[in-house]
Structure formats: structure tokens, C-alpha cells
Write a protein that holds these residues in place. Structure first.
Motif, mmCIF file in Angstrom:
data_model
loop_
_atom_site.group_PDB
_atom_site.id
_atom_site.type_symbol
_atom_site.label_atom_id
_atom_site.label_comp_id
_atom_site.label_asym_id
_atom_site.label_seq_id
_atom_site.Cartn_x
_atom_site.Cartn_y
_atom_site.Cartn_z
ATOM 1 N N ARG A 123 0.840 -1.203 0.000
ATOM 2 C CA ARG A 123 0.000 0.000 0.000
ATOM 3 C C ARG A 123 0.875 1.252 0.000
ATOM 4 N NH1 ARG A 123 -5.522 -0.335 0.628
ATOM 5 N NH2 ARG A 123 -6.371 -2.328 1.318
ATOM 6 N N ASP A 124 1.947 1.183 0.750
ATOM 7 C CA ASP A 124 2.847 2.323 0.815
ATOM 8 C C ASP A 124 3.521 2.571 -0.540
ATOM 9 O OD1 ASP A 124 3.816 4.219 2.744
ATOM 10 O OD2 ASP A 124 5.805 3.382 2.238
ATOM 11 N N LEU A 136 2.374 1.875 -3.355
ATOM 12 C CA LEU A 136 1.371 2.360 -4.317
ATOM 13 C C LEU A 136 0.816 3.721 -3.918
ATOM 14 C CD1 LEU A 136 -0.679 -0.943 -4.797
ATOM 15 C CD2 LEU A 136 0.898 0.061 -6.457
ATOM 16 N N SER A 137 1.409 4.342 -2.925
ATOM 17 C CA SER A 137 0.789 5.552 -2.378
ATOM 18 C C SER A 137 0.848 6.729 -3.343
ATOM 19 C CB SER A 137 1.427 5.925 -1.041
ATOM 20 O OG SER A 137 2.763 6.300 -1.286
ATOM 21 N N ASN A 192 0.014 6.241 -6.552
ATOM 22 C CA ASN A 192 -0.828 5.824 -7.674
ATOM 23 C C ASN A 192 -2.288 5.983 -7.308
ATOM 24 O OD1 ASN A 192 1.798 4.073 -8.014
ATOM 25 N ND2 ASN A 192 0.777 4.102 -9.993
ATOM 26 N N TYR A 193 -2.925 6.891 -7.974
ATOM 27 C CA TYR A 193 -4.326 7.166 -7.711
ATOM 28 C C TYR A 193 -5.194 6.229 -8.540
ATOM 29 C CZ TYR A 193 -8.636 9.983 -7.952
ATOM 30 O OH TYR A 193 -9.922 10.418 -7.920
ATOM 31 N N ARG A 225 -9.365 5.609 -9.022
ATOM 32 C CA ARG A 225 -10.682 6.061 -8.606
ATOM 33 C C ARG A 225 -11.707 4.948 -8.641
ATOM 34 N NH1 ARG A 225 -12.505 9.812 -5.224
ATOM 35 N NH2 ARG A 225 -14.037 11.234 -6.121
ATOM 36 N N GLY A 245 -11.139 -0.504 -5.111
ATOM 37 C CA GLY A 245 -10.970 -0.168 -3.699
ATOM 38 C C GLY A 245 -9.521 -0.326 -3.272
ATOM 39 N N TYR A 246 -8.607 -0.407 -4.230
ATOM 40 C CA TYR A 246 -7.172 -0.648 -4.024
ATOM 41 C C TYR A 246 -6.899 -2.070 -3.536
ATOM 42 C CZ TYR A 246 -6.347 4.416 -4.420
ATOM 43 O OH TYR A 246 -6.292 5.720 -4.853
ATOM 44 N N GLU A 247 -7.863 -2.638 -2.829
ATOM 45 C CA GLU A 247 -7.606 -3.922 -2.191
ATOM 46 C C GLU A 247 -7.234 -5.014 -3.188
ATOM 47 O OE1 GLU A 247 -10.218 -4.564 0.957
ATOM 48 O OE2 GLU A 247 -10.068 -6.739 0.875
ATOM 49 N N PRO A 256 -8.620 9.680 -1.814
ATOM 50 C CA PRO A 256 -8.125 8.532 -1.049
ATOM 51 C C PRO A 256 -7.065 7.780 -1.841
ATOM 52 C CG PRO A 256 -10.514 8.416 -1.371
ATOM 53 C CD PRO A 256 -10.024 9.530 -2.213
ATOM 54 N N MET A 257 -5.985 7.460 -1.193
ATOM 55 C CA MET A 257 -4.929 6.679 -1.830
ATOM 56 C C MET A 257 -4.814 5.346 -1.087
ATOM 57 S SD MET A 257 -3.893 8.802 -4.243
ATOM 58 C CE MET A 257 -2.226 8.586 -4.828
ATOM 59 N N SER A 258 -4.038 4.443 -1.646
ATOM 60 C CA SER A 258 -4.022 3.074 -1.116
ATOM 61 C C SER A 258 -3.622 3.002 0.349
ATOM 62 C CB SER A 258 -3.087 2.208 -1.946
ATOM 63 O OG SER A 258 -1.798 2.770 -1.948
ATOM 64 N N CYS A 259 -2.716 3.886 0.771
ATOM 65 C CA CYS A 259 -2.226 3.714 2.143
ATOM 66 C C CYS A 259 -3.212 4.246 3.186
ATOM 67 C CB CYS A 259 -0.851 4.334 2.308
ATOM 68 S SG CYS A 259 -0.724 5.953 1.623
ATOM 69 N N MET A 299 -6.480 3.788 2.781
ATOM 70 C CA MET A 299 -7.697 2.988 2.684
ATOM 71 C C MET A 299 -7.521 1.657 3.400
ATOM 72 S SD MET A 299 -10.124 4.634 1.381
ATOM 73 C CE MET A 299 -9.532 6.107 2.169
ATOM 74 N N PRO A 300 -8.568 1.212 4.060
ATOM 75 C CA PRO A 300 -8.485 -0.033 4.823
ATOM 76 C C PRO A 300 -8.801 -1.231 3.933
ATOM 77 C CG PRO A 300 -10.658 0.912 5.049
ATOM 78 C CD PRO A 300 -9.900 1.842 4.141
#
Ligand code: FES
Ligand code: FES
Lengths: 175, 773
Positions: A130-131, A133-134, A136-137, A139, A142-144, B702-705, B707-708
């Protein structure tokens, strides 16, 4: 000052030379002069990560680099990485996990993930991914799913296991 | 089942409008108004016209000559008004950032260079920049042609609210403020208009959700017969409702192409996107609830004021959101009384309009905060008060206090599933333990009802030419593959994947043999396309019925070929088989070969159709409501006001789930947008009406870090209105995420006797709530 200047660089393994206006960004050069439209622009100020490319082995924001600054360097875009199979495992993992929706952020995500996996030799934690990718936006997702996909690729890359391509084929997915 | 089109996007081979270059294409740039409200005195474009590469400089008057104005009202919103709009303003600009003059040149850079040479003399006019100013008697007006700044006013009243409040054991209330935020699609808006004067044909490549709507609009406003207007939506880099409104620049680009007879492209840069994309929300809500001594909710009373900018958007209007807010408040609960007043007001800012989960997050936050306050008052746990008041799962069909007809929802099932999913008792124990250490965690839940599968009751009745039906054409190719042309469109949510899946299932062919084609008005049948969560529910049902029709054709033809009864046959995995025992009889490819190339071998009069078309519009309930509930677990740093979102939970019921992978990622993406609204996203204006954070460096997303991980579970209550049974899920994530977060933060603040009722919940606002600043 606005007269075109010659630039030559190696893009995806091929030497290219063009005349470009000095204000042309590397992103625009790739997109419009070379028609490599996989590199996207979402903000043109280094905030969204859609334009990331590999420059001499490092992930850089193509929107913040002028084409003239890239003279002599080796650039790899998502097209190049894909064609030489360097990110086949990431692509497969993203595909299986549906770690993309509109796909506009995806090339930048792949470049970041690739750069991360090139630099670590054990499986990064979810927080580390996650860090990484911080910048990289995205939209849409959910990034997950992206974190899941990078984890999956890391597991096979770093632990010397089977390339996920093989594993995924077992699940009936053609990477 | 992963998406077939994803590999292309993963290889960098997506083709977005921003990527498209047409022969002889020109580029547009716009000169924008620097003031929130200003008269355009004069435009001097001589220097710009003489600049290198410039092909045209056009003003509002130039375009007004070829484009008819539009008005963003709907007939069924009684008394609604909005000033007429043109591509570019002729005499008065009404928000800071409004495009005033268009410059077309050989490249975008040259167009921008020349745009800087355009001299516009403005006279600044008094600007209306907030809700209070908009309502000041005798104050400034946004439009000279309207009597006041009221766009629309509506109310709901079922009659007995005063009594219920008078008799209530408790009344809880809140004043809520919801900031403006915006869609921030990663691909900004983009359009290429290509007018060919030799054929009087217009082709528009448009990053849009709704190509058919734009085909109609370009045709009508530019007087080009509909049959000569083609709108193509290729890959679209995010939409969320942002890309279905009429934008002034887009209309202008069409006009510019007509004036020049050449393709003209406009892709908004990020700054332009911030000042010209629609914004959303911007509400101030005063609400109270009457509560019985045992925690029974009796009645709600609500006043919603919403600031929509200088115009109501076209063709969907900017009144839908407020209308949905007052109708969705309290929707999950049994209420005896409900009364609401809605004011939709103009101001000198860019328009607000429909964005993902229209009205839902506001309604949900207001409702769920009041429910939590009622719980607090009556000493009930948040789960307990909801268990007492949610509409029971055996009470359907029923009608809500605001008049919505619910076919069947599953609040109780969702509530108990969420409790298990969250491991609620453990979270509470953790909270108590953490509090003892001075760590402040909060738990919040929020139930919601989501509007999906809208029928013609949505826009059609108001006079808008927005289709409520969708169409599919399915054909067997000579090699026995399937082409599916469908009117619902793809923006990454997986439309093409689920349509392919449905056709594969119901036709009996492998999904790999199906090619789904979307987003081209010249090719695909007319339909509503993608908005309000109708892709799976309406588009999917359309595809299913088309597949059944086509299957009937195939089996009838196969029956003729095999001299068998079509009824005794079935199509499975691309083979015509005996229905009874699955014995293969003839391949689909062979049936197709005979039909196309050897019809001479068929008996005279054989109907060798291998193409089926089907159109479908919902006819049962006006909407297929979905429901669900969110849980939020946060940690508030009471020193800094920063919130760490520890985990988010969702239980949702979107009816029949066709592809769980797609549903879950839709929900997660929606949650992230809701959490963005809750904590980060806000379009901030100064007193003069200038947007002060119009870049991705200043506007927080919101960015990946931050977000939960988001845990999701499902309940499936298929709608009986369709055979497919699917309802929408695309807005379920956004609808309640910020409400759950609001409740969670307030739960964390409770030991301090502090509370917040404004979103986004920025650190400064939290510290203010805590009384630290
Ligand atoms: S376009 Fe380069 S970071 Fe956004
Ligand atoms: S998939 Fe659309 S922005 Fe990431």
C-alpha cells in the motif's frame, strides 16, 4: 527557445530519434510522437501516477520529465514491459483478481508494482505494498484487489515458486 | 470469472478518447472567466487569430448562431426553473472557470498559447457564493432572467408529524453540513467531434456513459438528423455519473467541428476538470427525529438546502439529488410520520449534479446519525436500535414513509450478518481496552436503501429523452460464434463480462465464443446505457431474453436440419444436443454453416433466422431497491485530529449476483469514494467564489495507504420483476460509507462529550469538535 530540438533515446529497446519542442514532456512524447498511448496522464503534475514509466531502471513520472531530459536514457513503457514478458506475472495476477476497472490507472500501477518487486527480495507486507502504491491514484477499485494481485505476484517472484502464470493456468485462466 | 477485456487494458492497449487521433484533427482550448460572476464587455481575439497554427477563435455569439439553447428542468418537478444555457456565454459568465472563448489550433499547446492572447474585458458583478446569500431577500441574483435564486422547491408531508413529535418521549436533532466534492475520474472528460460537411454527418468520440443521450442532444441542438449523428464511447477512464451530463465545452467542440468541417478534440486538463466537471452534494440539512421511550423511531422532520451552482444541469437536472435526499431519509425504517422541505438554490459556482449514489450518502448520513443519537438517548446499542426499527424482512411488499414502494428488502438479515462479519462484540471489547490506554477507536454502522433499475418514471415522465429501456441484438456468425450488441455501456465495471456471462448461460455457448460490443450508436441498439445501476438489472435481463429468443431460433433450425422436434433439443456448450440425454446431435457451427451457405438444402419456407433482438424496460416496481449495511472501524488521534480507518465492512443485497468478483470490487470502489467524501474530498471556495483547491495536489483523494481492507458479505434477494433477478450494486458502497464513518468517528469522540456533523471530517474540524482549537 521553442524551436524543435533533436532527441534520441531508447524506448522499449529500440532507439528512436525525433525533433521535439523543448516543452514537450516525456509523457506527451511517448503518447503523441511515438503513439505509445499506454502511458496515461491524469494530472500532469506528478500526483496521480498514471504516467509512470521505467527510466534507466527507475520508475519516473513521465509528466514531470521533459523529452529533452530523457536524451540518451532507456525508457520502458507498459507496452515494452508487457511485450518482453517482464510483467506477465503481474498482468496475470491483476487479471485473475480483477484488480482494475476502467484500466486508466493500470499501466502506472503495473510500473510501480514492477519497480517494487524488482527492488525487494522477500514478499512485501500489505502495508508495504500500500505504501509503495501511495503515489498511484485509482478512482475505480478499492485498491484492495490491486494489493492482493501484487501480493500474489510477489509470492511467486520472491519465493522462487512457480510463475503465477502456471498457477493461474491451473485455475483455467490464460494469462 | 475474470473480465475478457481486461487483458487489453493490462497490456497498455486500452483506447480511450484521450488516446485517439484522427486525420486532420485540430485541438481546442478555452479561455475561462476569472470571476464568479461577470459581464463580458468585449472580446479582442485579433492577436489570437494571428497566432501560429490557429484555425478558429469562436465566441459565444458564434456558437449561438448554430446551436439552440438548453434548459435544465424536468416537467414533473413542478415549478422548477433554470436559465437557458449556450455552449459559451454571450454576455454574462456565471462562475469562475466557465469557458468563455474557444480557440482551435493545430496542437493543444498552440491553442493554449493563442488562448493567452485573447483579451476579454469583464465587468465583475456581485456573486452569490453560499446558501445564505442565495436566499437573502433583495440580494444578488445568479441569473438576470429569473426572479430569484430558487431553482426548485418541494415538500413531503404525511400529515401527522406534529402530533408524533408532541407525543414523543425524546426528540433528537442535528444540523448537518456536506461539502462539495467531485468525481475526479482519472481520465478527465474528453471528446472529439468530427463533422463531415460532404455528408452532413457528425461523428463524436466521447468519453461518456450515455452515447444515445448525446446522439439525441447533438442532433436536436445542432439540427442534424439523428440518423446522421453517431456517438462512439470507446474505453472510458472512469465515469461515476460525471460523464453523462451536458458540458458547455463538449457542446462547443461539436459546434467548432461544424464550423471548421474538421475533427476537433478537447481533453480537459486536471485544473479544467476541477472547475468545469460537475460537483456534487453541497447540502445543509436540519433534521430531527421523534423517538419513543423504548427507542422506537416515530417520525422524521427534515429541511434540506442544496446549492447547485449557476445552472441546473441538462438534461437530468440538478434537482434529482435533493429530491432523492428527502425521499431516502429514513427509508430503511418503519416510520409513522415524515415531513420534509427541500430548497434547491442557485449560486455562482460550477453546477452540481448527479454523481455516484445520487443523494444517498446525504440521506444515509442524516438518518443514521439520528438513529445513533436516538440510541444514545434511550440507552440502546446501535445494533439493538436498528433491530427494533428496521423494516422487518417479512413486512414486504410495503411502502416507505416517503412513498417508495419496496418489493422485498433484507435489512434484518443484513444486520445480523454484519454483526458477525464485524465480530462486533470483540470490536467493542477492543475499544474498551484501547480507551483505557488512551487510544480512541470508534465503531459505526449505517443501513441503506439504494435506488436501482430505474423505470421510465425517472426521467422519461419529465420530458427528458433518456431511455429507460435497453436493447440487445444477438447473432450467430457463420462459424458458430456469437456477436452481442448491447446498449448498456462499459466503463470498467465489467458490463461486457457479465453480459457475456448471461448470454453464455442462457444461450448455451462458451463465453469465449461471445463477443460483446457496446458504446456505438451506429452499431448497438438504442438504450439507456449506464446510469443509476441499471447495467446488470436491465441490461442483463435484456441480454437474457435475447439469448432465449436466439436459442429458440437455433433449436428450431436445428430441428429442421435434423428432422427432429426443436422442443426435444437443447443447446449446450456450443452443441445442439438431445434435451433428454445430452447426446450431441449437431454443432452450432454446422447449423450456422448450413443456414448461411447452404440454405438450398433446407426445406422451402424454412425460417433460417440466426439473429435475435430484444428490448426491455422495467414494468413492475418503479425501482428495484437494493439494501445493505456498512460498518466502520476507525481510530481518532485526538491530538492531531487525524483518523486512521482501521477496517470497513459491508453486507449488501443486490439480488441475484452474476459475478461476485465484479460485485465486490464495485462495492469496494464505491466505499473508497464514500470514505473520500467522509475524510478528504472537498471543493473549497473562497468568499469571492474562486475554487481554491483545483488540483490533485490540493484536493485530497483517497490513496491506497489511507484505505483499509474492506470485508464484504452478501444476502441475495432476487427481484421477482425480472427473470434474471439482478439489481444494481454500483452505488451501494458510496451510499453508506460516509455515514458509517461519521457514526464511527462520533463513537470515538463520545468519551469527550464531543460530536461532529460535518463532512468531510477534516483534522481541523475534528479538533474544533474536540474543543482543542
Ligand atoms: S500524469 Fe504524471 S503523475 Fe499524474
Ligand atoms: S481502474 Fe479506473 S482509475 Fe484505476
Amino acid at each position: 527557445m521553442t524551436a524543435p530540438v533533436p532527441v534520441s533515446l531508447i524506448v522499449n529497446g529500440t532507439e528512436v530519434s525525433r525533433l521535439v519542442a523543448p516543452r514537450t514532456t516525456l509523457a506527451d512524447f511517448l503518447r503523441f510522437d511515438l503513439e505509445l498511448t499506454g502511458t496515461h496522464t491524469g494530472c500532469e503534475m506528478g500526483a496521480c501516477g498514471a504516467c509512470l514509466v521505467m527510466m534507466d531502471g527507475e520508475a519516473v513520472h513521465a509528466c514531470l520529465v521533459f523529452a529533452v531530459q530523457a536524451v540518451g536514457s532507456r525508457i520502458e513503457t507498459v507496452e515494452g514491459l508487457a511485450e518482453r514478458g517482464a510483467i506477465a506475472d503481474l498482468q496475470a495476477a491483476f487479471h485473475v483478481r480483477n484488480a482494475l476497472q476502467c484500466g486508466f490507472c493500470t499501466p502506472g500501477m503495473l510500473v510501480t508494482a514492477h519497480a517494487l518487486l524488482e527492488r525487494v527480495d522477500e514478499v512485501p507486507s500489505r502495508e508495504e505494498i500500500r505504501d509503495a502504491l501511495s503515489g498511484n491514484y485509482c478512482r475505480c477499485t478499492g485498491y484492495e484487489a490491486i494489493v492482493d494481485a501484487v501480493t500474489a505476484a510477489a509470492q511467486t517472484r520472491c519465493c522462487g515458486g512457480a510463475r503465477p502464470a502456471d498457477a493461474l493456468q491451473d485455475e483455467g485462466v490464460q494469462p | 470469472m475474470p473480465r475478457p477485456n481486461a487483458k487489453r487494458l493490462l497490456a497498455g492497449r486500452g483506447r480511450y478518447v484521450t488516446d485517439i487521433t484522427l486525420p486532420r484533427m485540430l485541438h481546442a482550448a478555452f479561455v475561462r472567466c476569472p470571476f464568479a460572476h461577470a459581464r463580458i464587455f468585449s472580446v479582442n481575439a485579433d492577436a489570437a487569430r494571428a497566432a501560429p497554427g490557429v484555425r478558429l477563435v469562436a465566441t459565444g455569439a458564434d456558437l449561438a448562431r448554430i446551436c439552440t439553447p438548453w434548459v435544465g428542468t424536468l416537467d414533473h418537478f413542478k415549478g422548477m426553473k433554470s436559465p437557458p444555457q449556450l455552449p459559451l456565454p454571450v454576455d454574462i459568465a456565471v462562475w469562475a472557470g466557465q469557458a468563455v472563448v474557444a480557440v482551435v489550433a493545430d496542437t493543444r499547446a498552440l491553442a493554449e498559447d493563442a488562448a493567452e492572447l485573447v483579451e476579454i474585458e469583464f465587468e465583475e458583478l456581485p456573486a452569490v457564493t453560499d446558501l445564505d446569500m442565495a436566499q437573502e431577500p433583495g440580494g444578488a441574483k445568479v441569473s438576470a432572467v429569473l426572479p430569484d435564486n430558487m431553482c426548485f422547491r418541494a415538500g413531503l408531508d404525511n400529515g401527522n408529524v406534529d402530533e408524533l413529535f408532541a407525543s414523543a418521549a425524546h426528540v433528537v436533532e442535528g444540523d448537518f453540513t456536506f461539502g462539495r466534492h467531485t468525481g475526479v475520474t482519472l481520465e478527465p472528460r474528453a471528446i472529439i467531434a468530427d463533422y463531415d460537411p460532404s455528408e452532413e454527418r457528425l461523428t463524436v468520440h466521447h468519453a461518456t456513459q450515455t452515447p444515445y443521450q448525446f446522439q439525441d442532444l447533438y442532433s436536436r441542438h445542432y439540427g442534424i438528423p439523428e440518423s446522421r449523428v453517431r456517438v462512439v464511447a470507446p474505453d472510458v477512464g472512469g465515469s461515476f455519473g460525471i460523464k453523462l451530463h451536458v458540458y458547455h465545452e463538449d457542446m462547443a467542440v461539436v459546434g467548432l467541428s461544424i464550423l471548421l468541417g474538421r475533427p476537433v478534440k478537447f481533453a480537459a486538463d486536471r485544473t479544467e476538470a476541477f472547475v468545469s466537471d460537475i460537483h456534487a452534494r453541497d447540502h445543509r440539512v436540519k433534521a430531527r427525529a421523534a423517538v419513543g421511550a423504548d427507542g422506537t423511531l416515530l417520525a422524521f422532520q427534515v429541511e434540506d438546502e442544496t446549492a447547485i451552482g449557476a445552472f441546473s444541469t441538462y438534461p437530468r437536472t440538478s434537482a434529482v439529488e435533493g429530491n432523492q435526499v428527502i425521499r431516502l431519509i429514513g427509508a430503511p425504517y418503519r416510520l409513522k410520520g415524515y415531513q420534509a422541505d427541500l430548497k434547491v438554490l442557485f449560486q455562482n459556482k460550477v453546477q452540481t449534479s448527479q454523481y455516484r449514489a445520487v443523494g444517498h450518502p446525504i440521506a444515509c448520513a442524516v438518518t443514521e446519525r439520528l438513529v445513533d443519537l436516538a440510541a444514545e438517548k434511550t440507552g440502546l446499542d446501535p445494533f439493538a436500535i436498528r433491530a427494533r426499527n428496521l423494516i422487518p424482512d417479512d413486512a414486504y411488499p410495503c411502502t416507505s414513509a416517503t412513498g417508495y414502494q419496496f418489493e422485498r428488502l433484507s435489512h434484518e438479515a443484513c444486520l445480523s450478518k454484519l454483526k458477525a462479519l464485524m465480530d462486533y462484540d470483540r470490536l467493542r471489547a477492543d475499544q474498551a481496552e484501547a480507551r483505557a490506554r488512551g487510544v480512541h477507536r470508534g465503531i459505526g454502522i449505517a443501513a441503506f436503501v439504494e435506488i436501482t433499475n430505474p423505470s421510465p418514471a425517472f426521467y422519461g415522465v419529465g420530458g427528458a429523452r433518456i431511455s429507460a429501456q435497453d436493447g440487445a441484438i444477438l447473432k450467430i456468425t457463420p462459424s458458430g460464434e456469437v456477436r452481442c450488441l448491447i446498449s448498456v455501456t462499459e466503463q470498467g465495471q465489467g458490463t461486457e463480462a457479465i453480459i457475456g456471462q448471461i448470454v453464455a448461460d442462457h444461450l448455451g455457448v462458451p463465453q469465449t465464443a461471445i463477443r460483446v460490443i457496446t458504446g456505438d450508436t451506429e452499431v448497438t441498439p438504442h438504450g439507456g446505457a449506464t446510469w443509476a445501476c441499471r447495467g446488470a438489472g436491465i441490461g442483463g435481463e435484456t441480454a437474457l431474453q435475447a439469448a432465449k429468443k436466439l436459442k429458440g431460433q437455433v433449436l428450431a433450425l436445428a430441428g429442421t436440419i435434423l428432422q427432429a422436434n426443436g422442443e426435444d433439443l437443447d443447446l449446450r456448450d456450443g452443441e445442439v444436443v438431445d434435451r433428454a440425454n445430452g447426446q450431441p446431435r449437431i454443432s452450432l457451427a454446422e447449423v450456422a454453416r448450413i443456414a448461411y451457405f447452404r440454405s438450398d438444402t433446407l426445406p422451402k419456407g424454412t425460417d433460417a433466422q440466426l439473429t435475435a433482438a430484444h428490448h426491455f424496460a422495467p414494468q413492475g416496481y418503479p425501482f428495484a431497491f437494493t439494501n445493505g449495511i456498512h460498518g466502520s472501524h476507525v481510530e481518532v488521534d485526538v491530538e492531531t485530529g487525524l483518523v486512521k480507518i482501521l477496517k470497513h465492512f459491508v453486507v449488501e443485497d443486490c439480488g441475484r449476483i452474476i459475478n461476485p468478483l465484479l460485485v465486490e470490487e464495485q462495492v469496494r470502489g464505491g466505499v473508497v469514494q464514500g470514505l473520500g467524501a467522509a475524510f478528504f474530498e472537498e471543493c473549497r471556495y473562497d468568499e469571492a467564489g474562486q475554487l481554491t483547491n483545483g488540483s490533485l495536489a490540493d484536493y485530497l483523494v483517497p490513496m491506497s495507504c489511507e484505505m483499509p481492507d474492506i470485508l464484504i458479505d452478501h444476502v441475495e434477494t432476487p427481484t421477482a420483476d425480472t427473470e434474471l433477478g439482478a439489481k444494481g450494486c454500483g452505488e451501494a458502497g458510496t451510499a453508506a460509507a460516509s455515514a458509517a464513518a461519521l457514526n464511527a468517528v462520533n463513537d470515538a469522540l463520545s468519551p469527550f462529550g464531543a460530536a461532529i456533523s460535518q463532512i468531510p471530517m477534516t483534522p481541523a474540524r475534528l479538533l474544533k469538535a474536540l474543543g482543542t482549537i
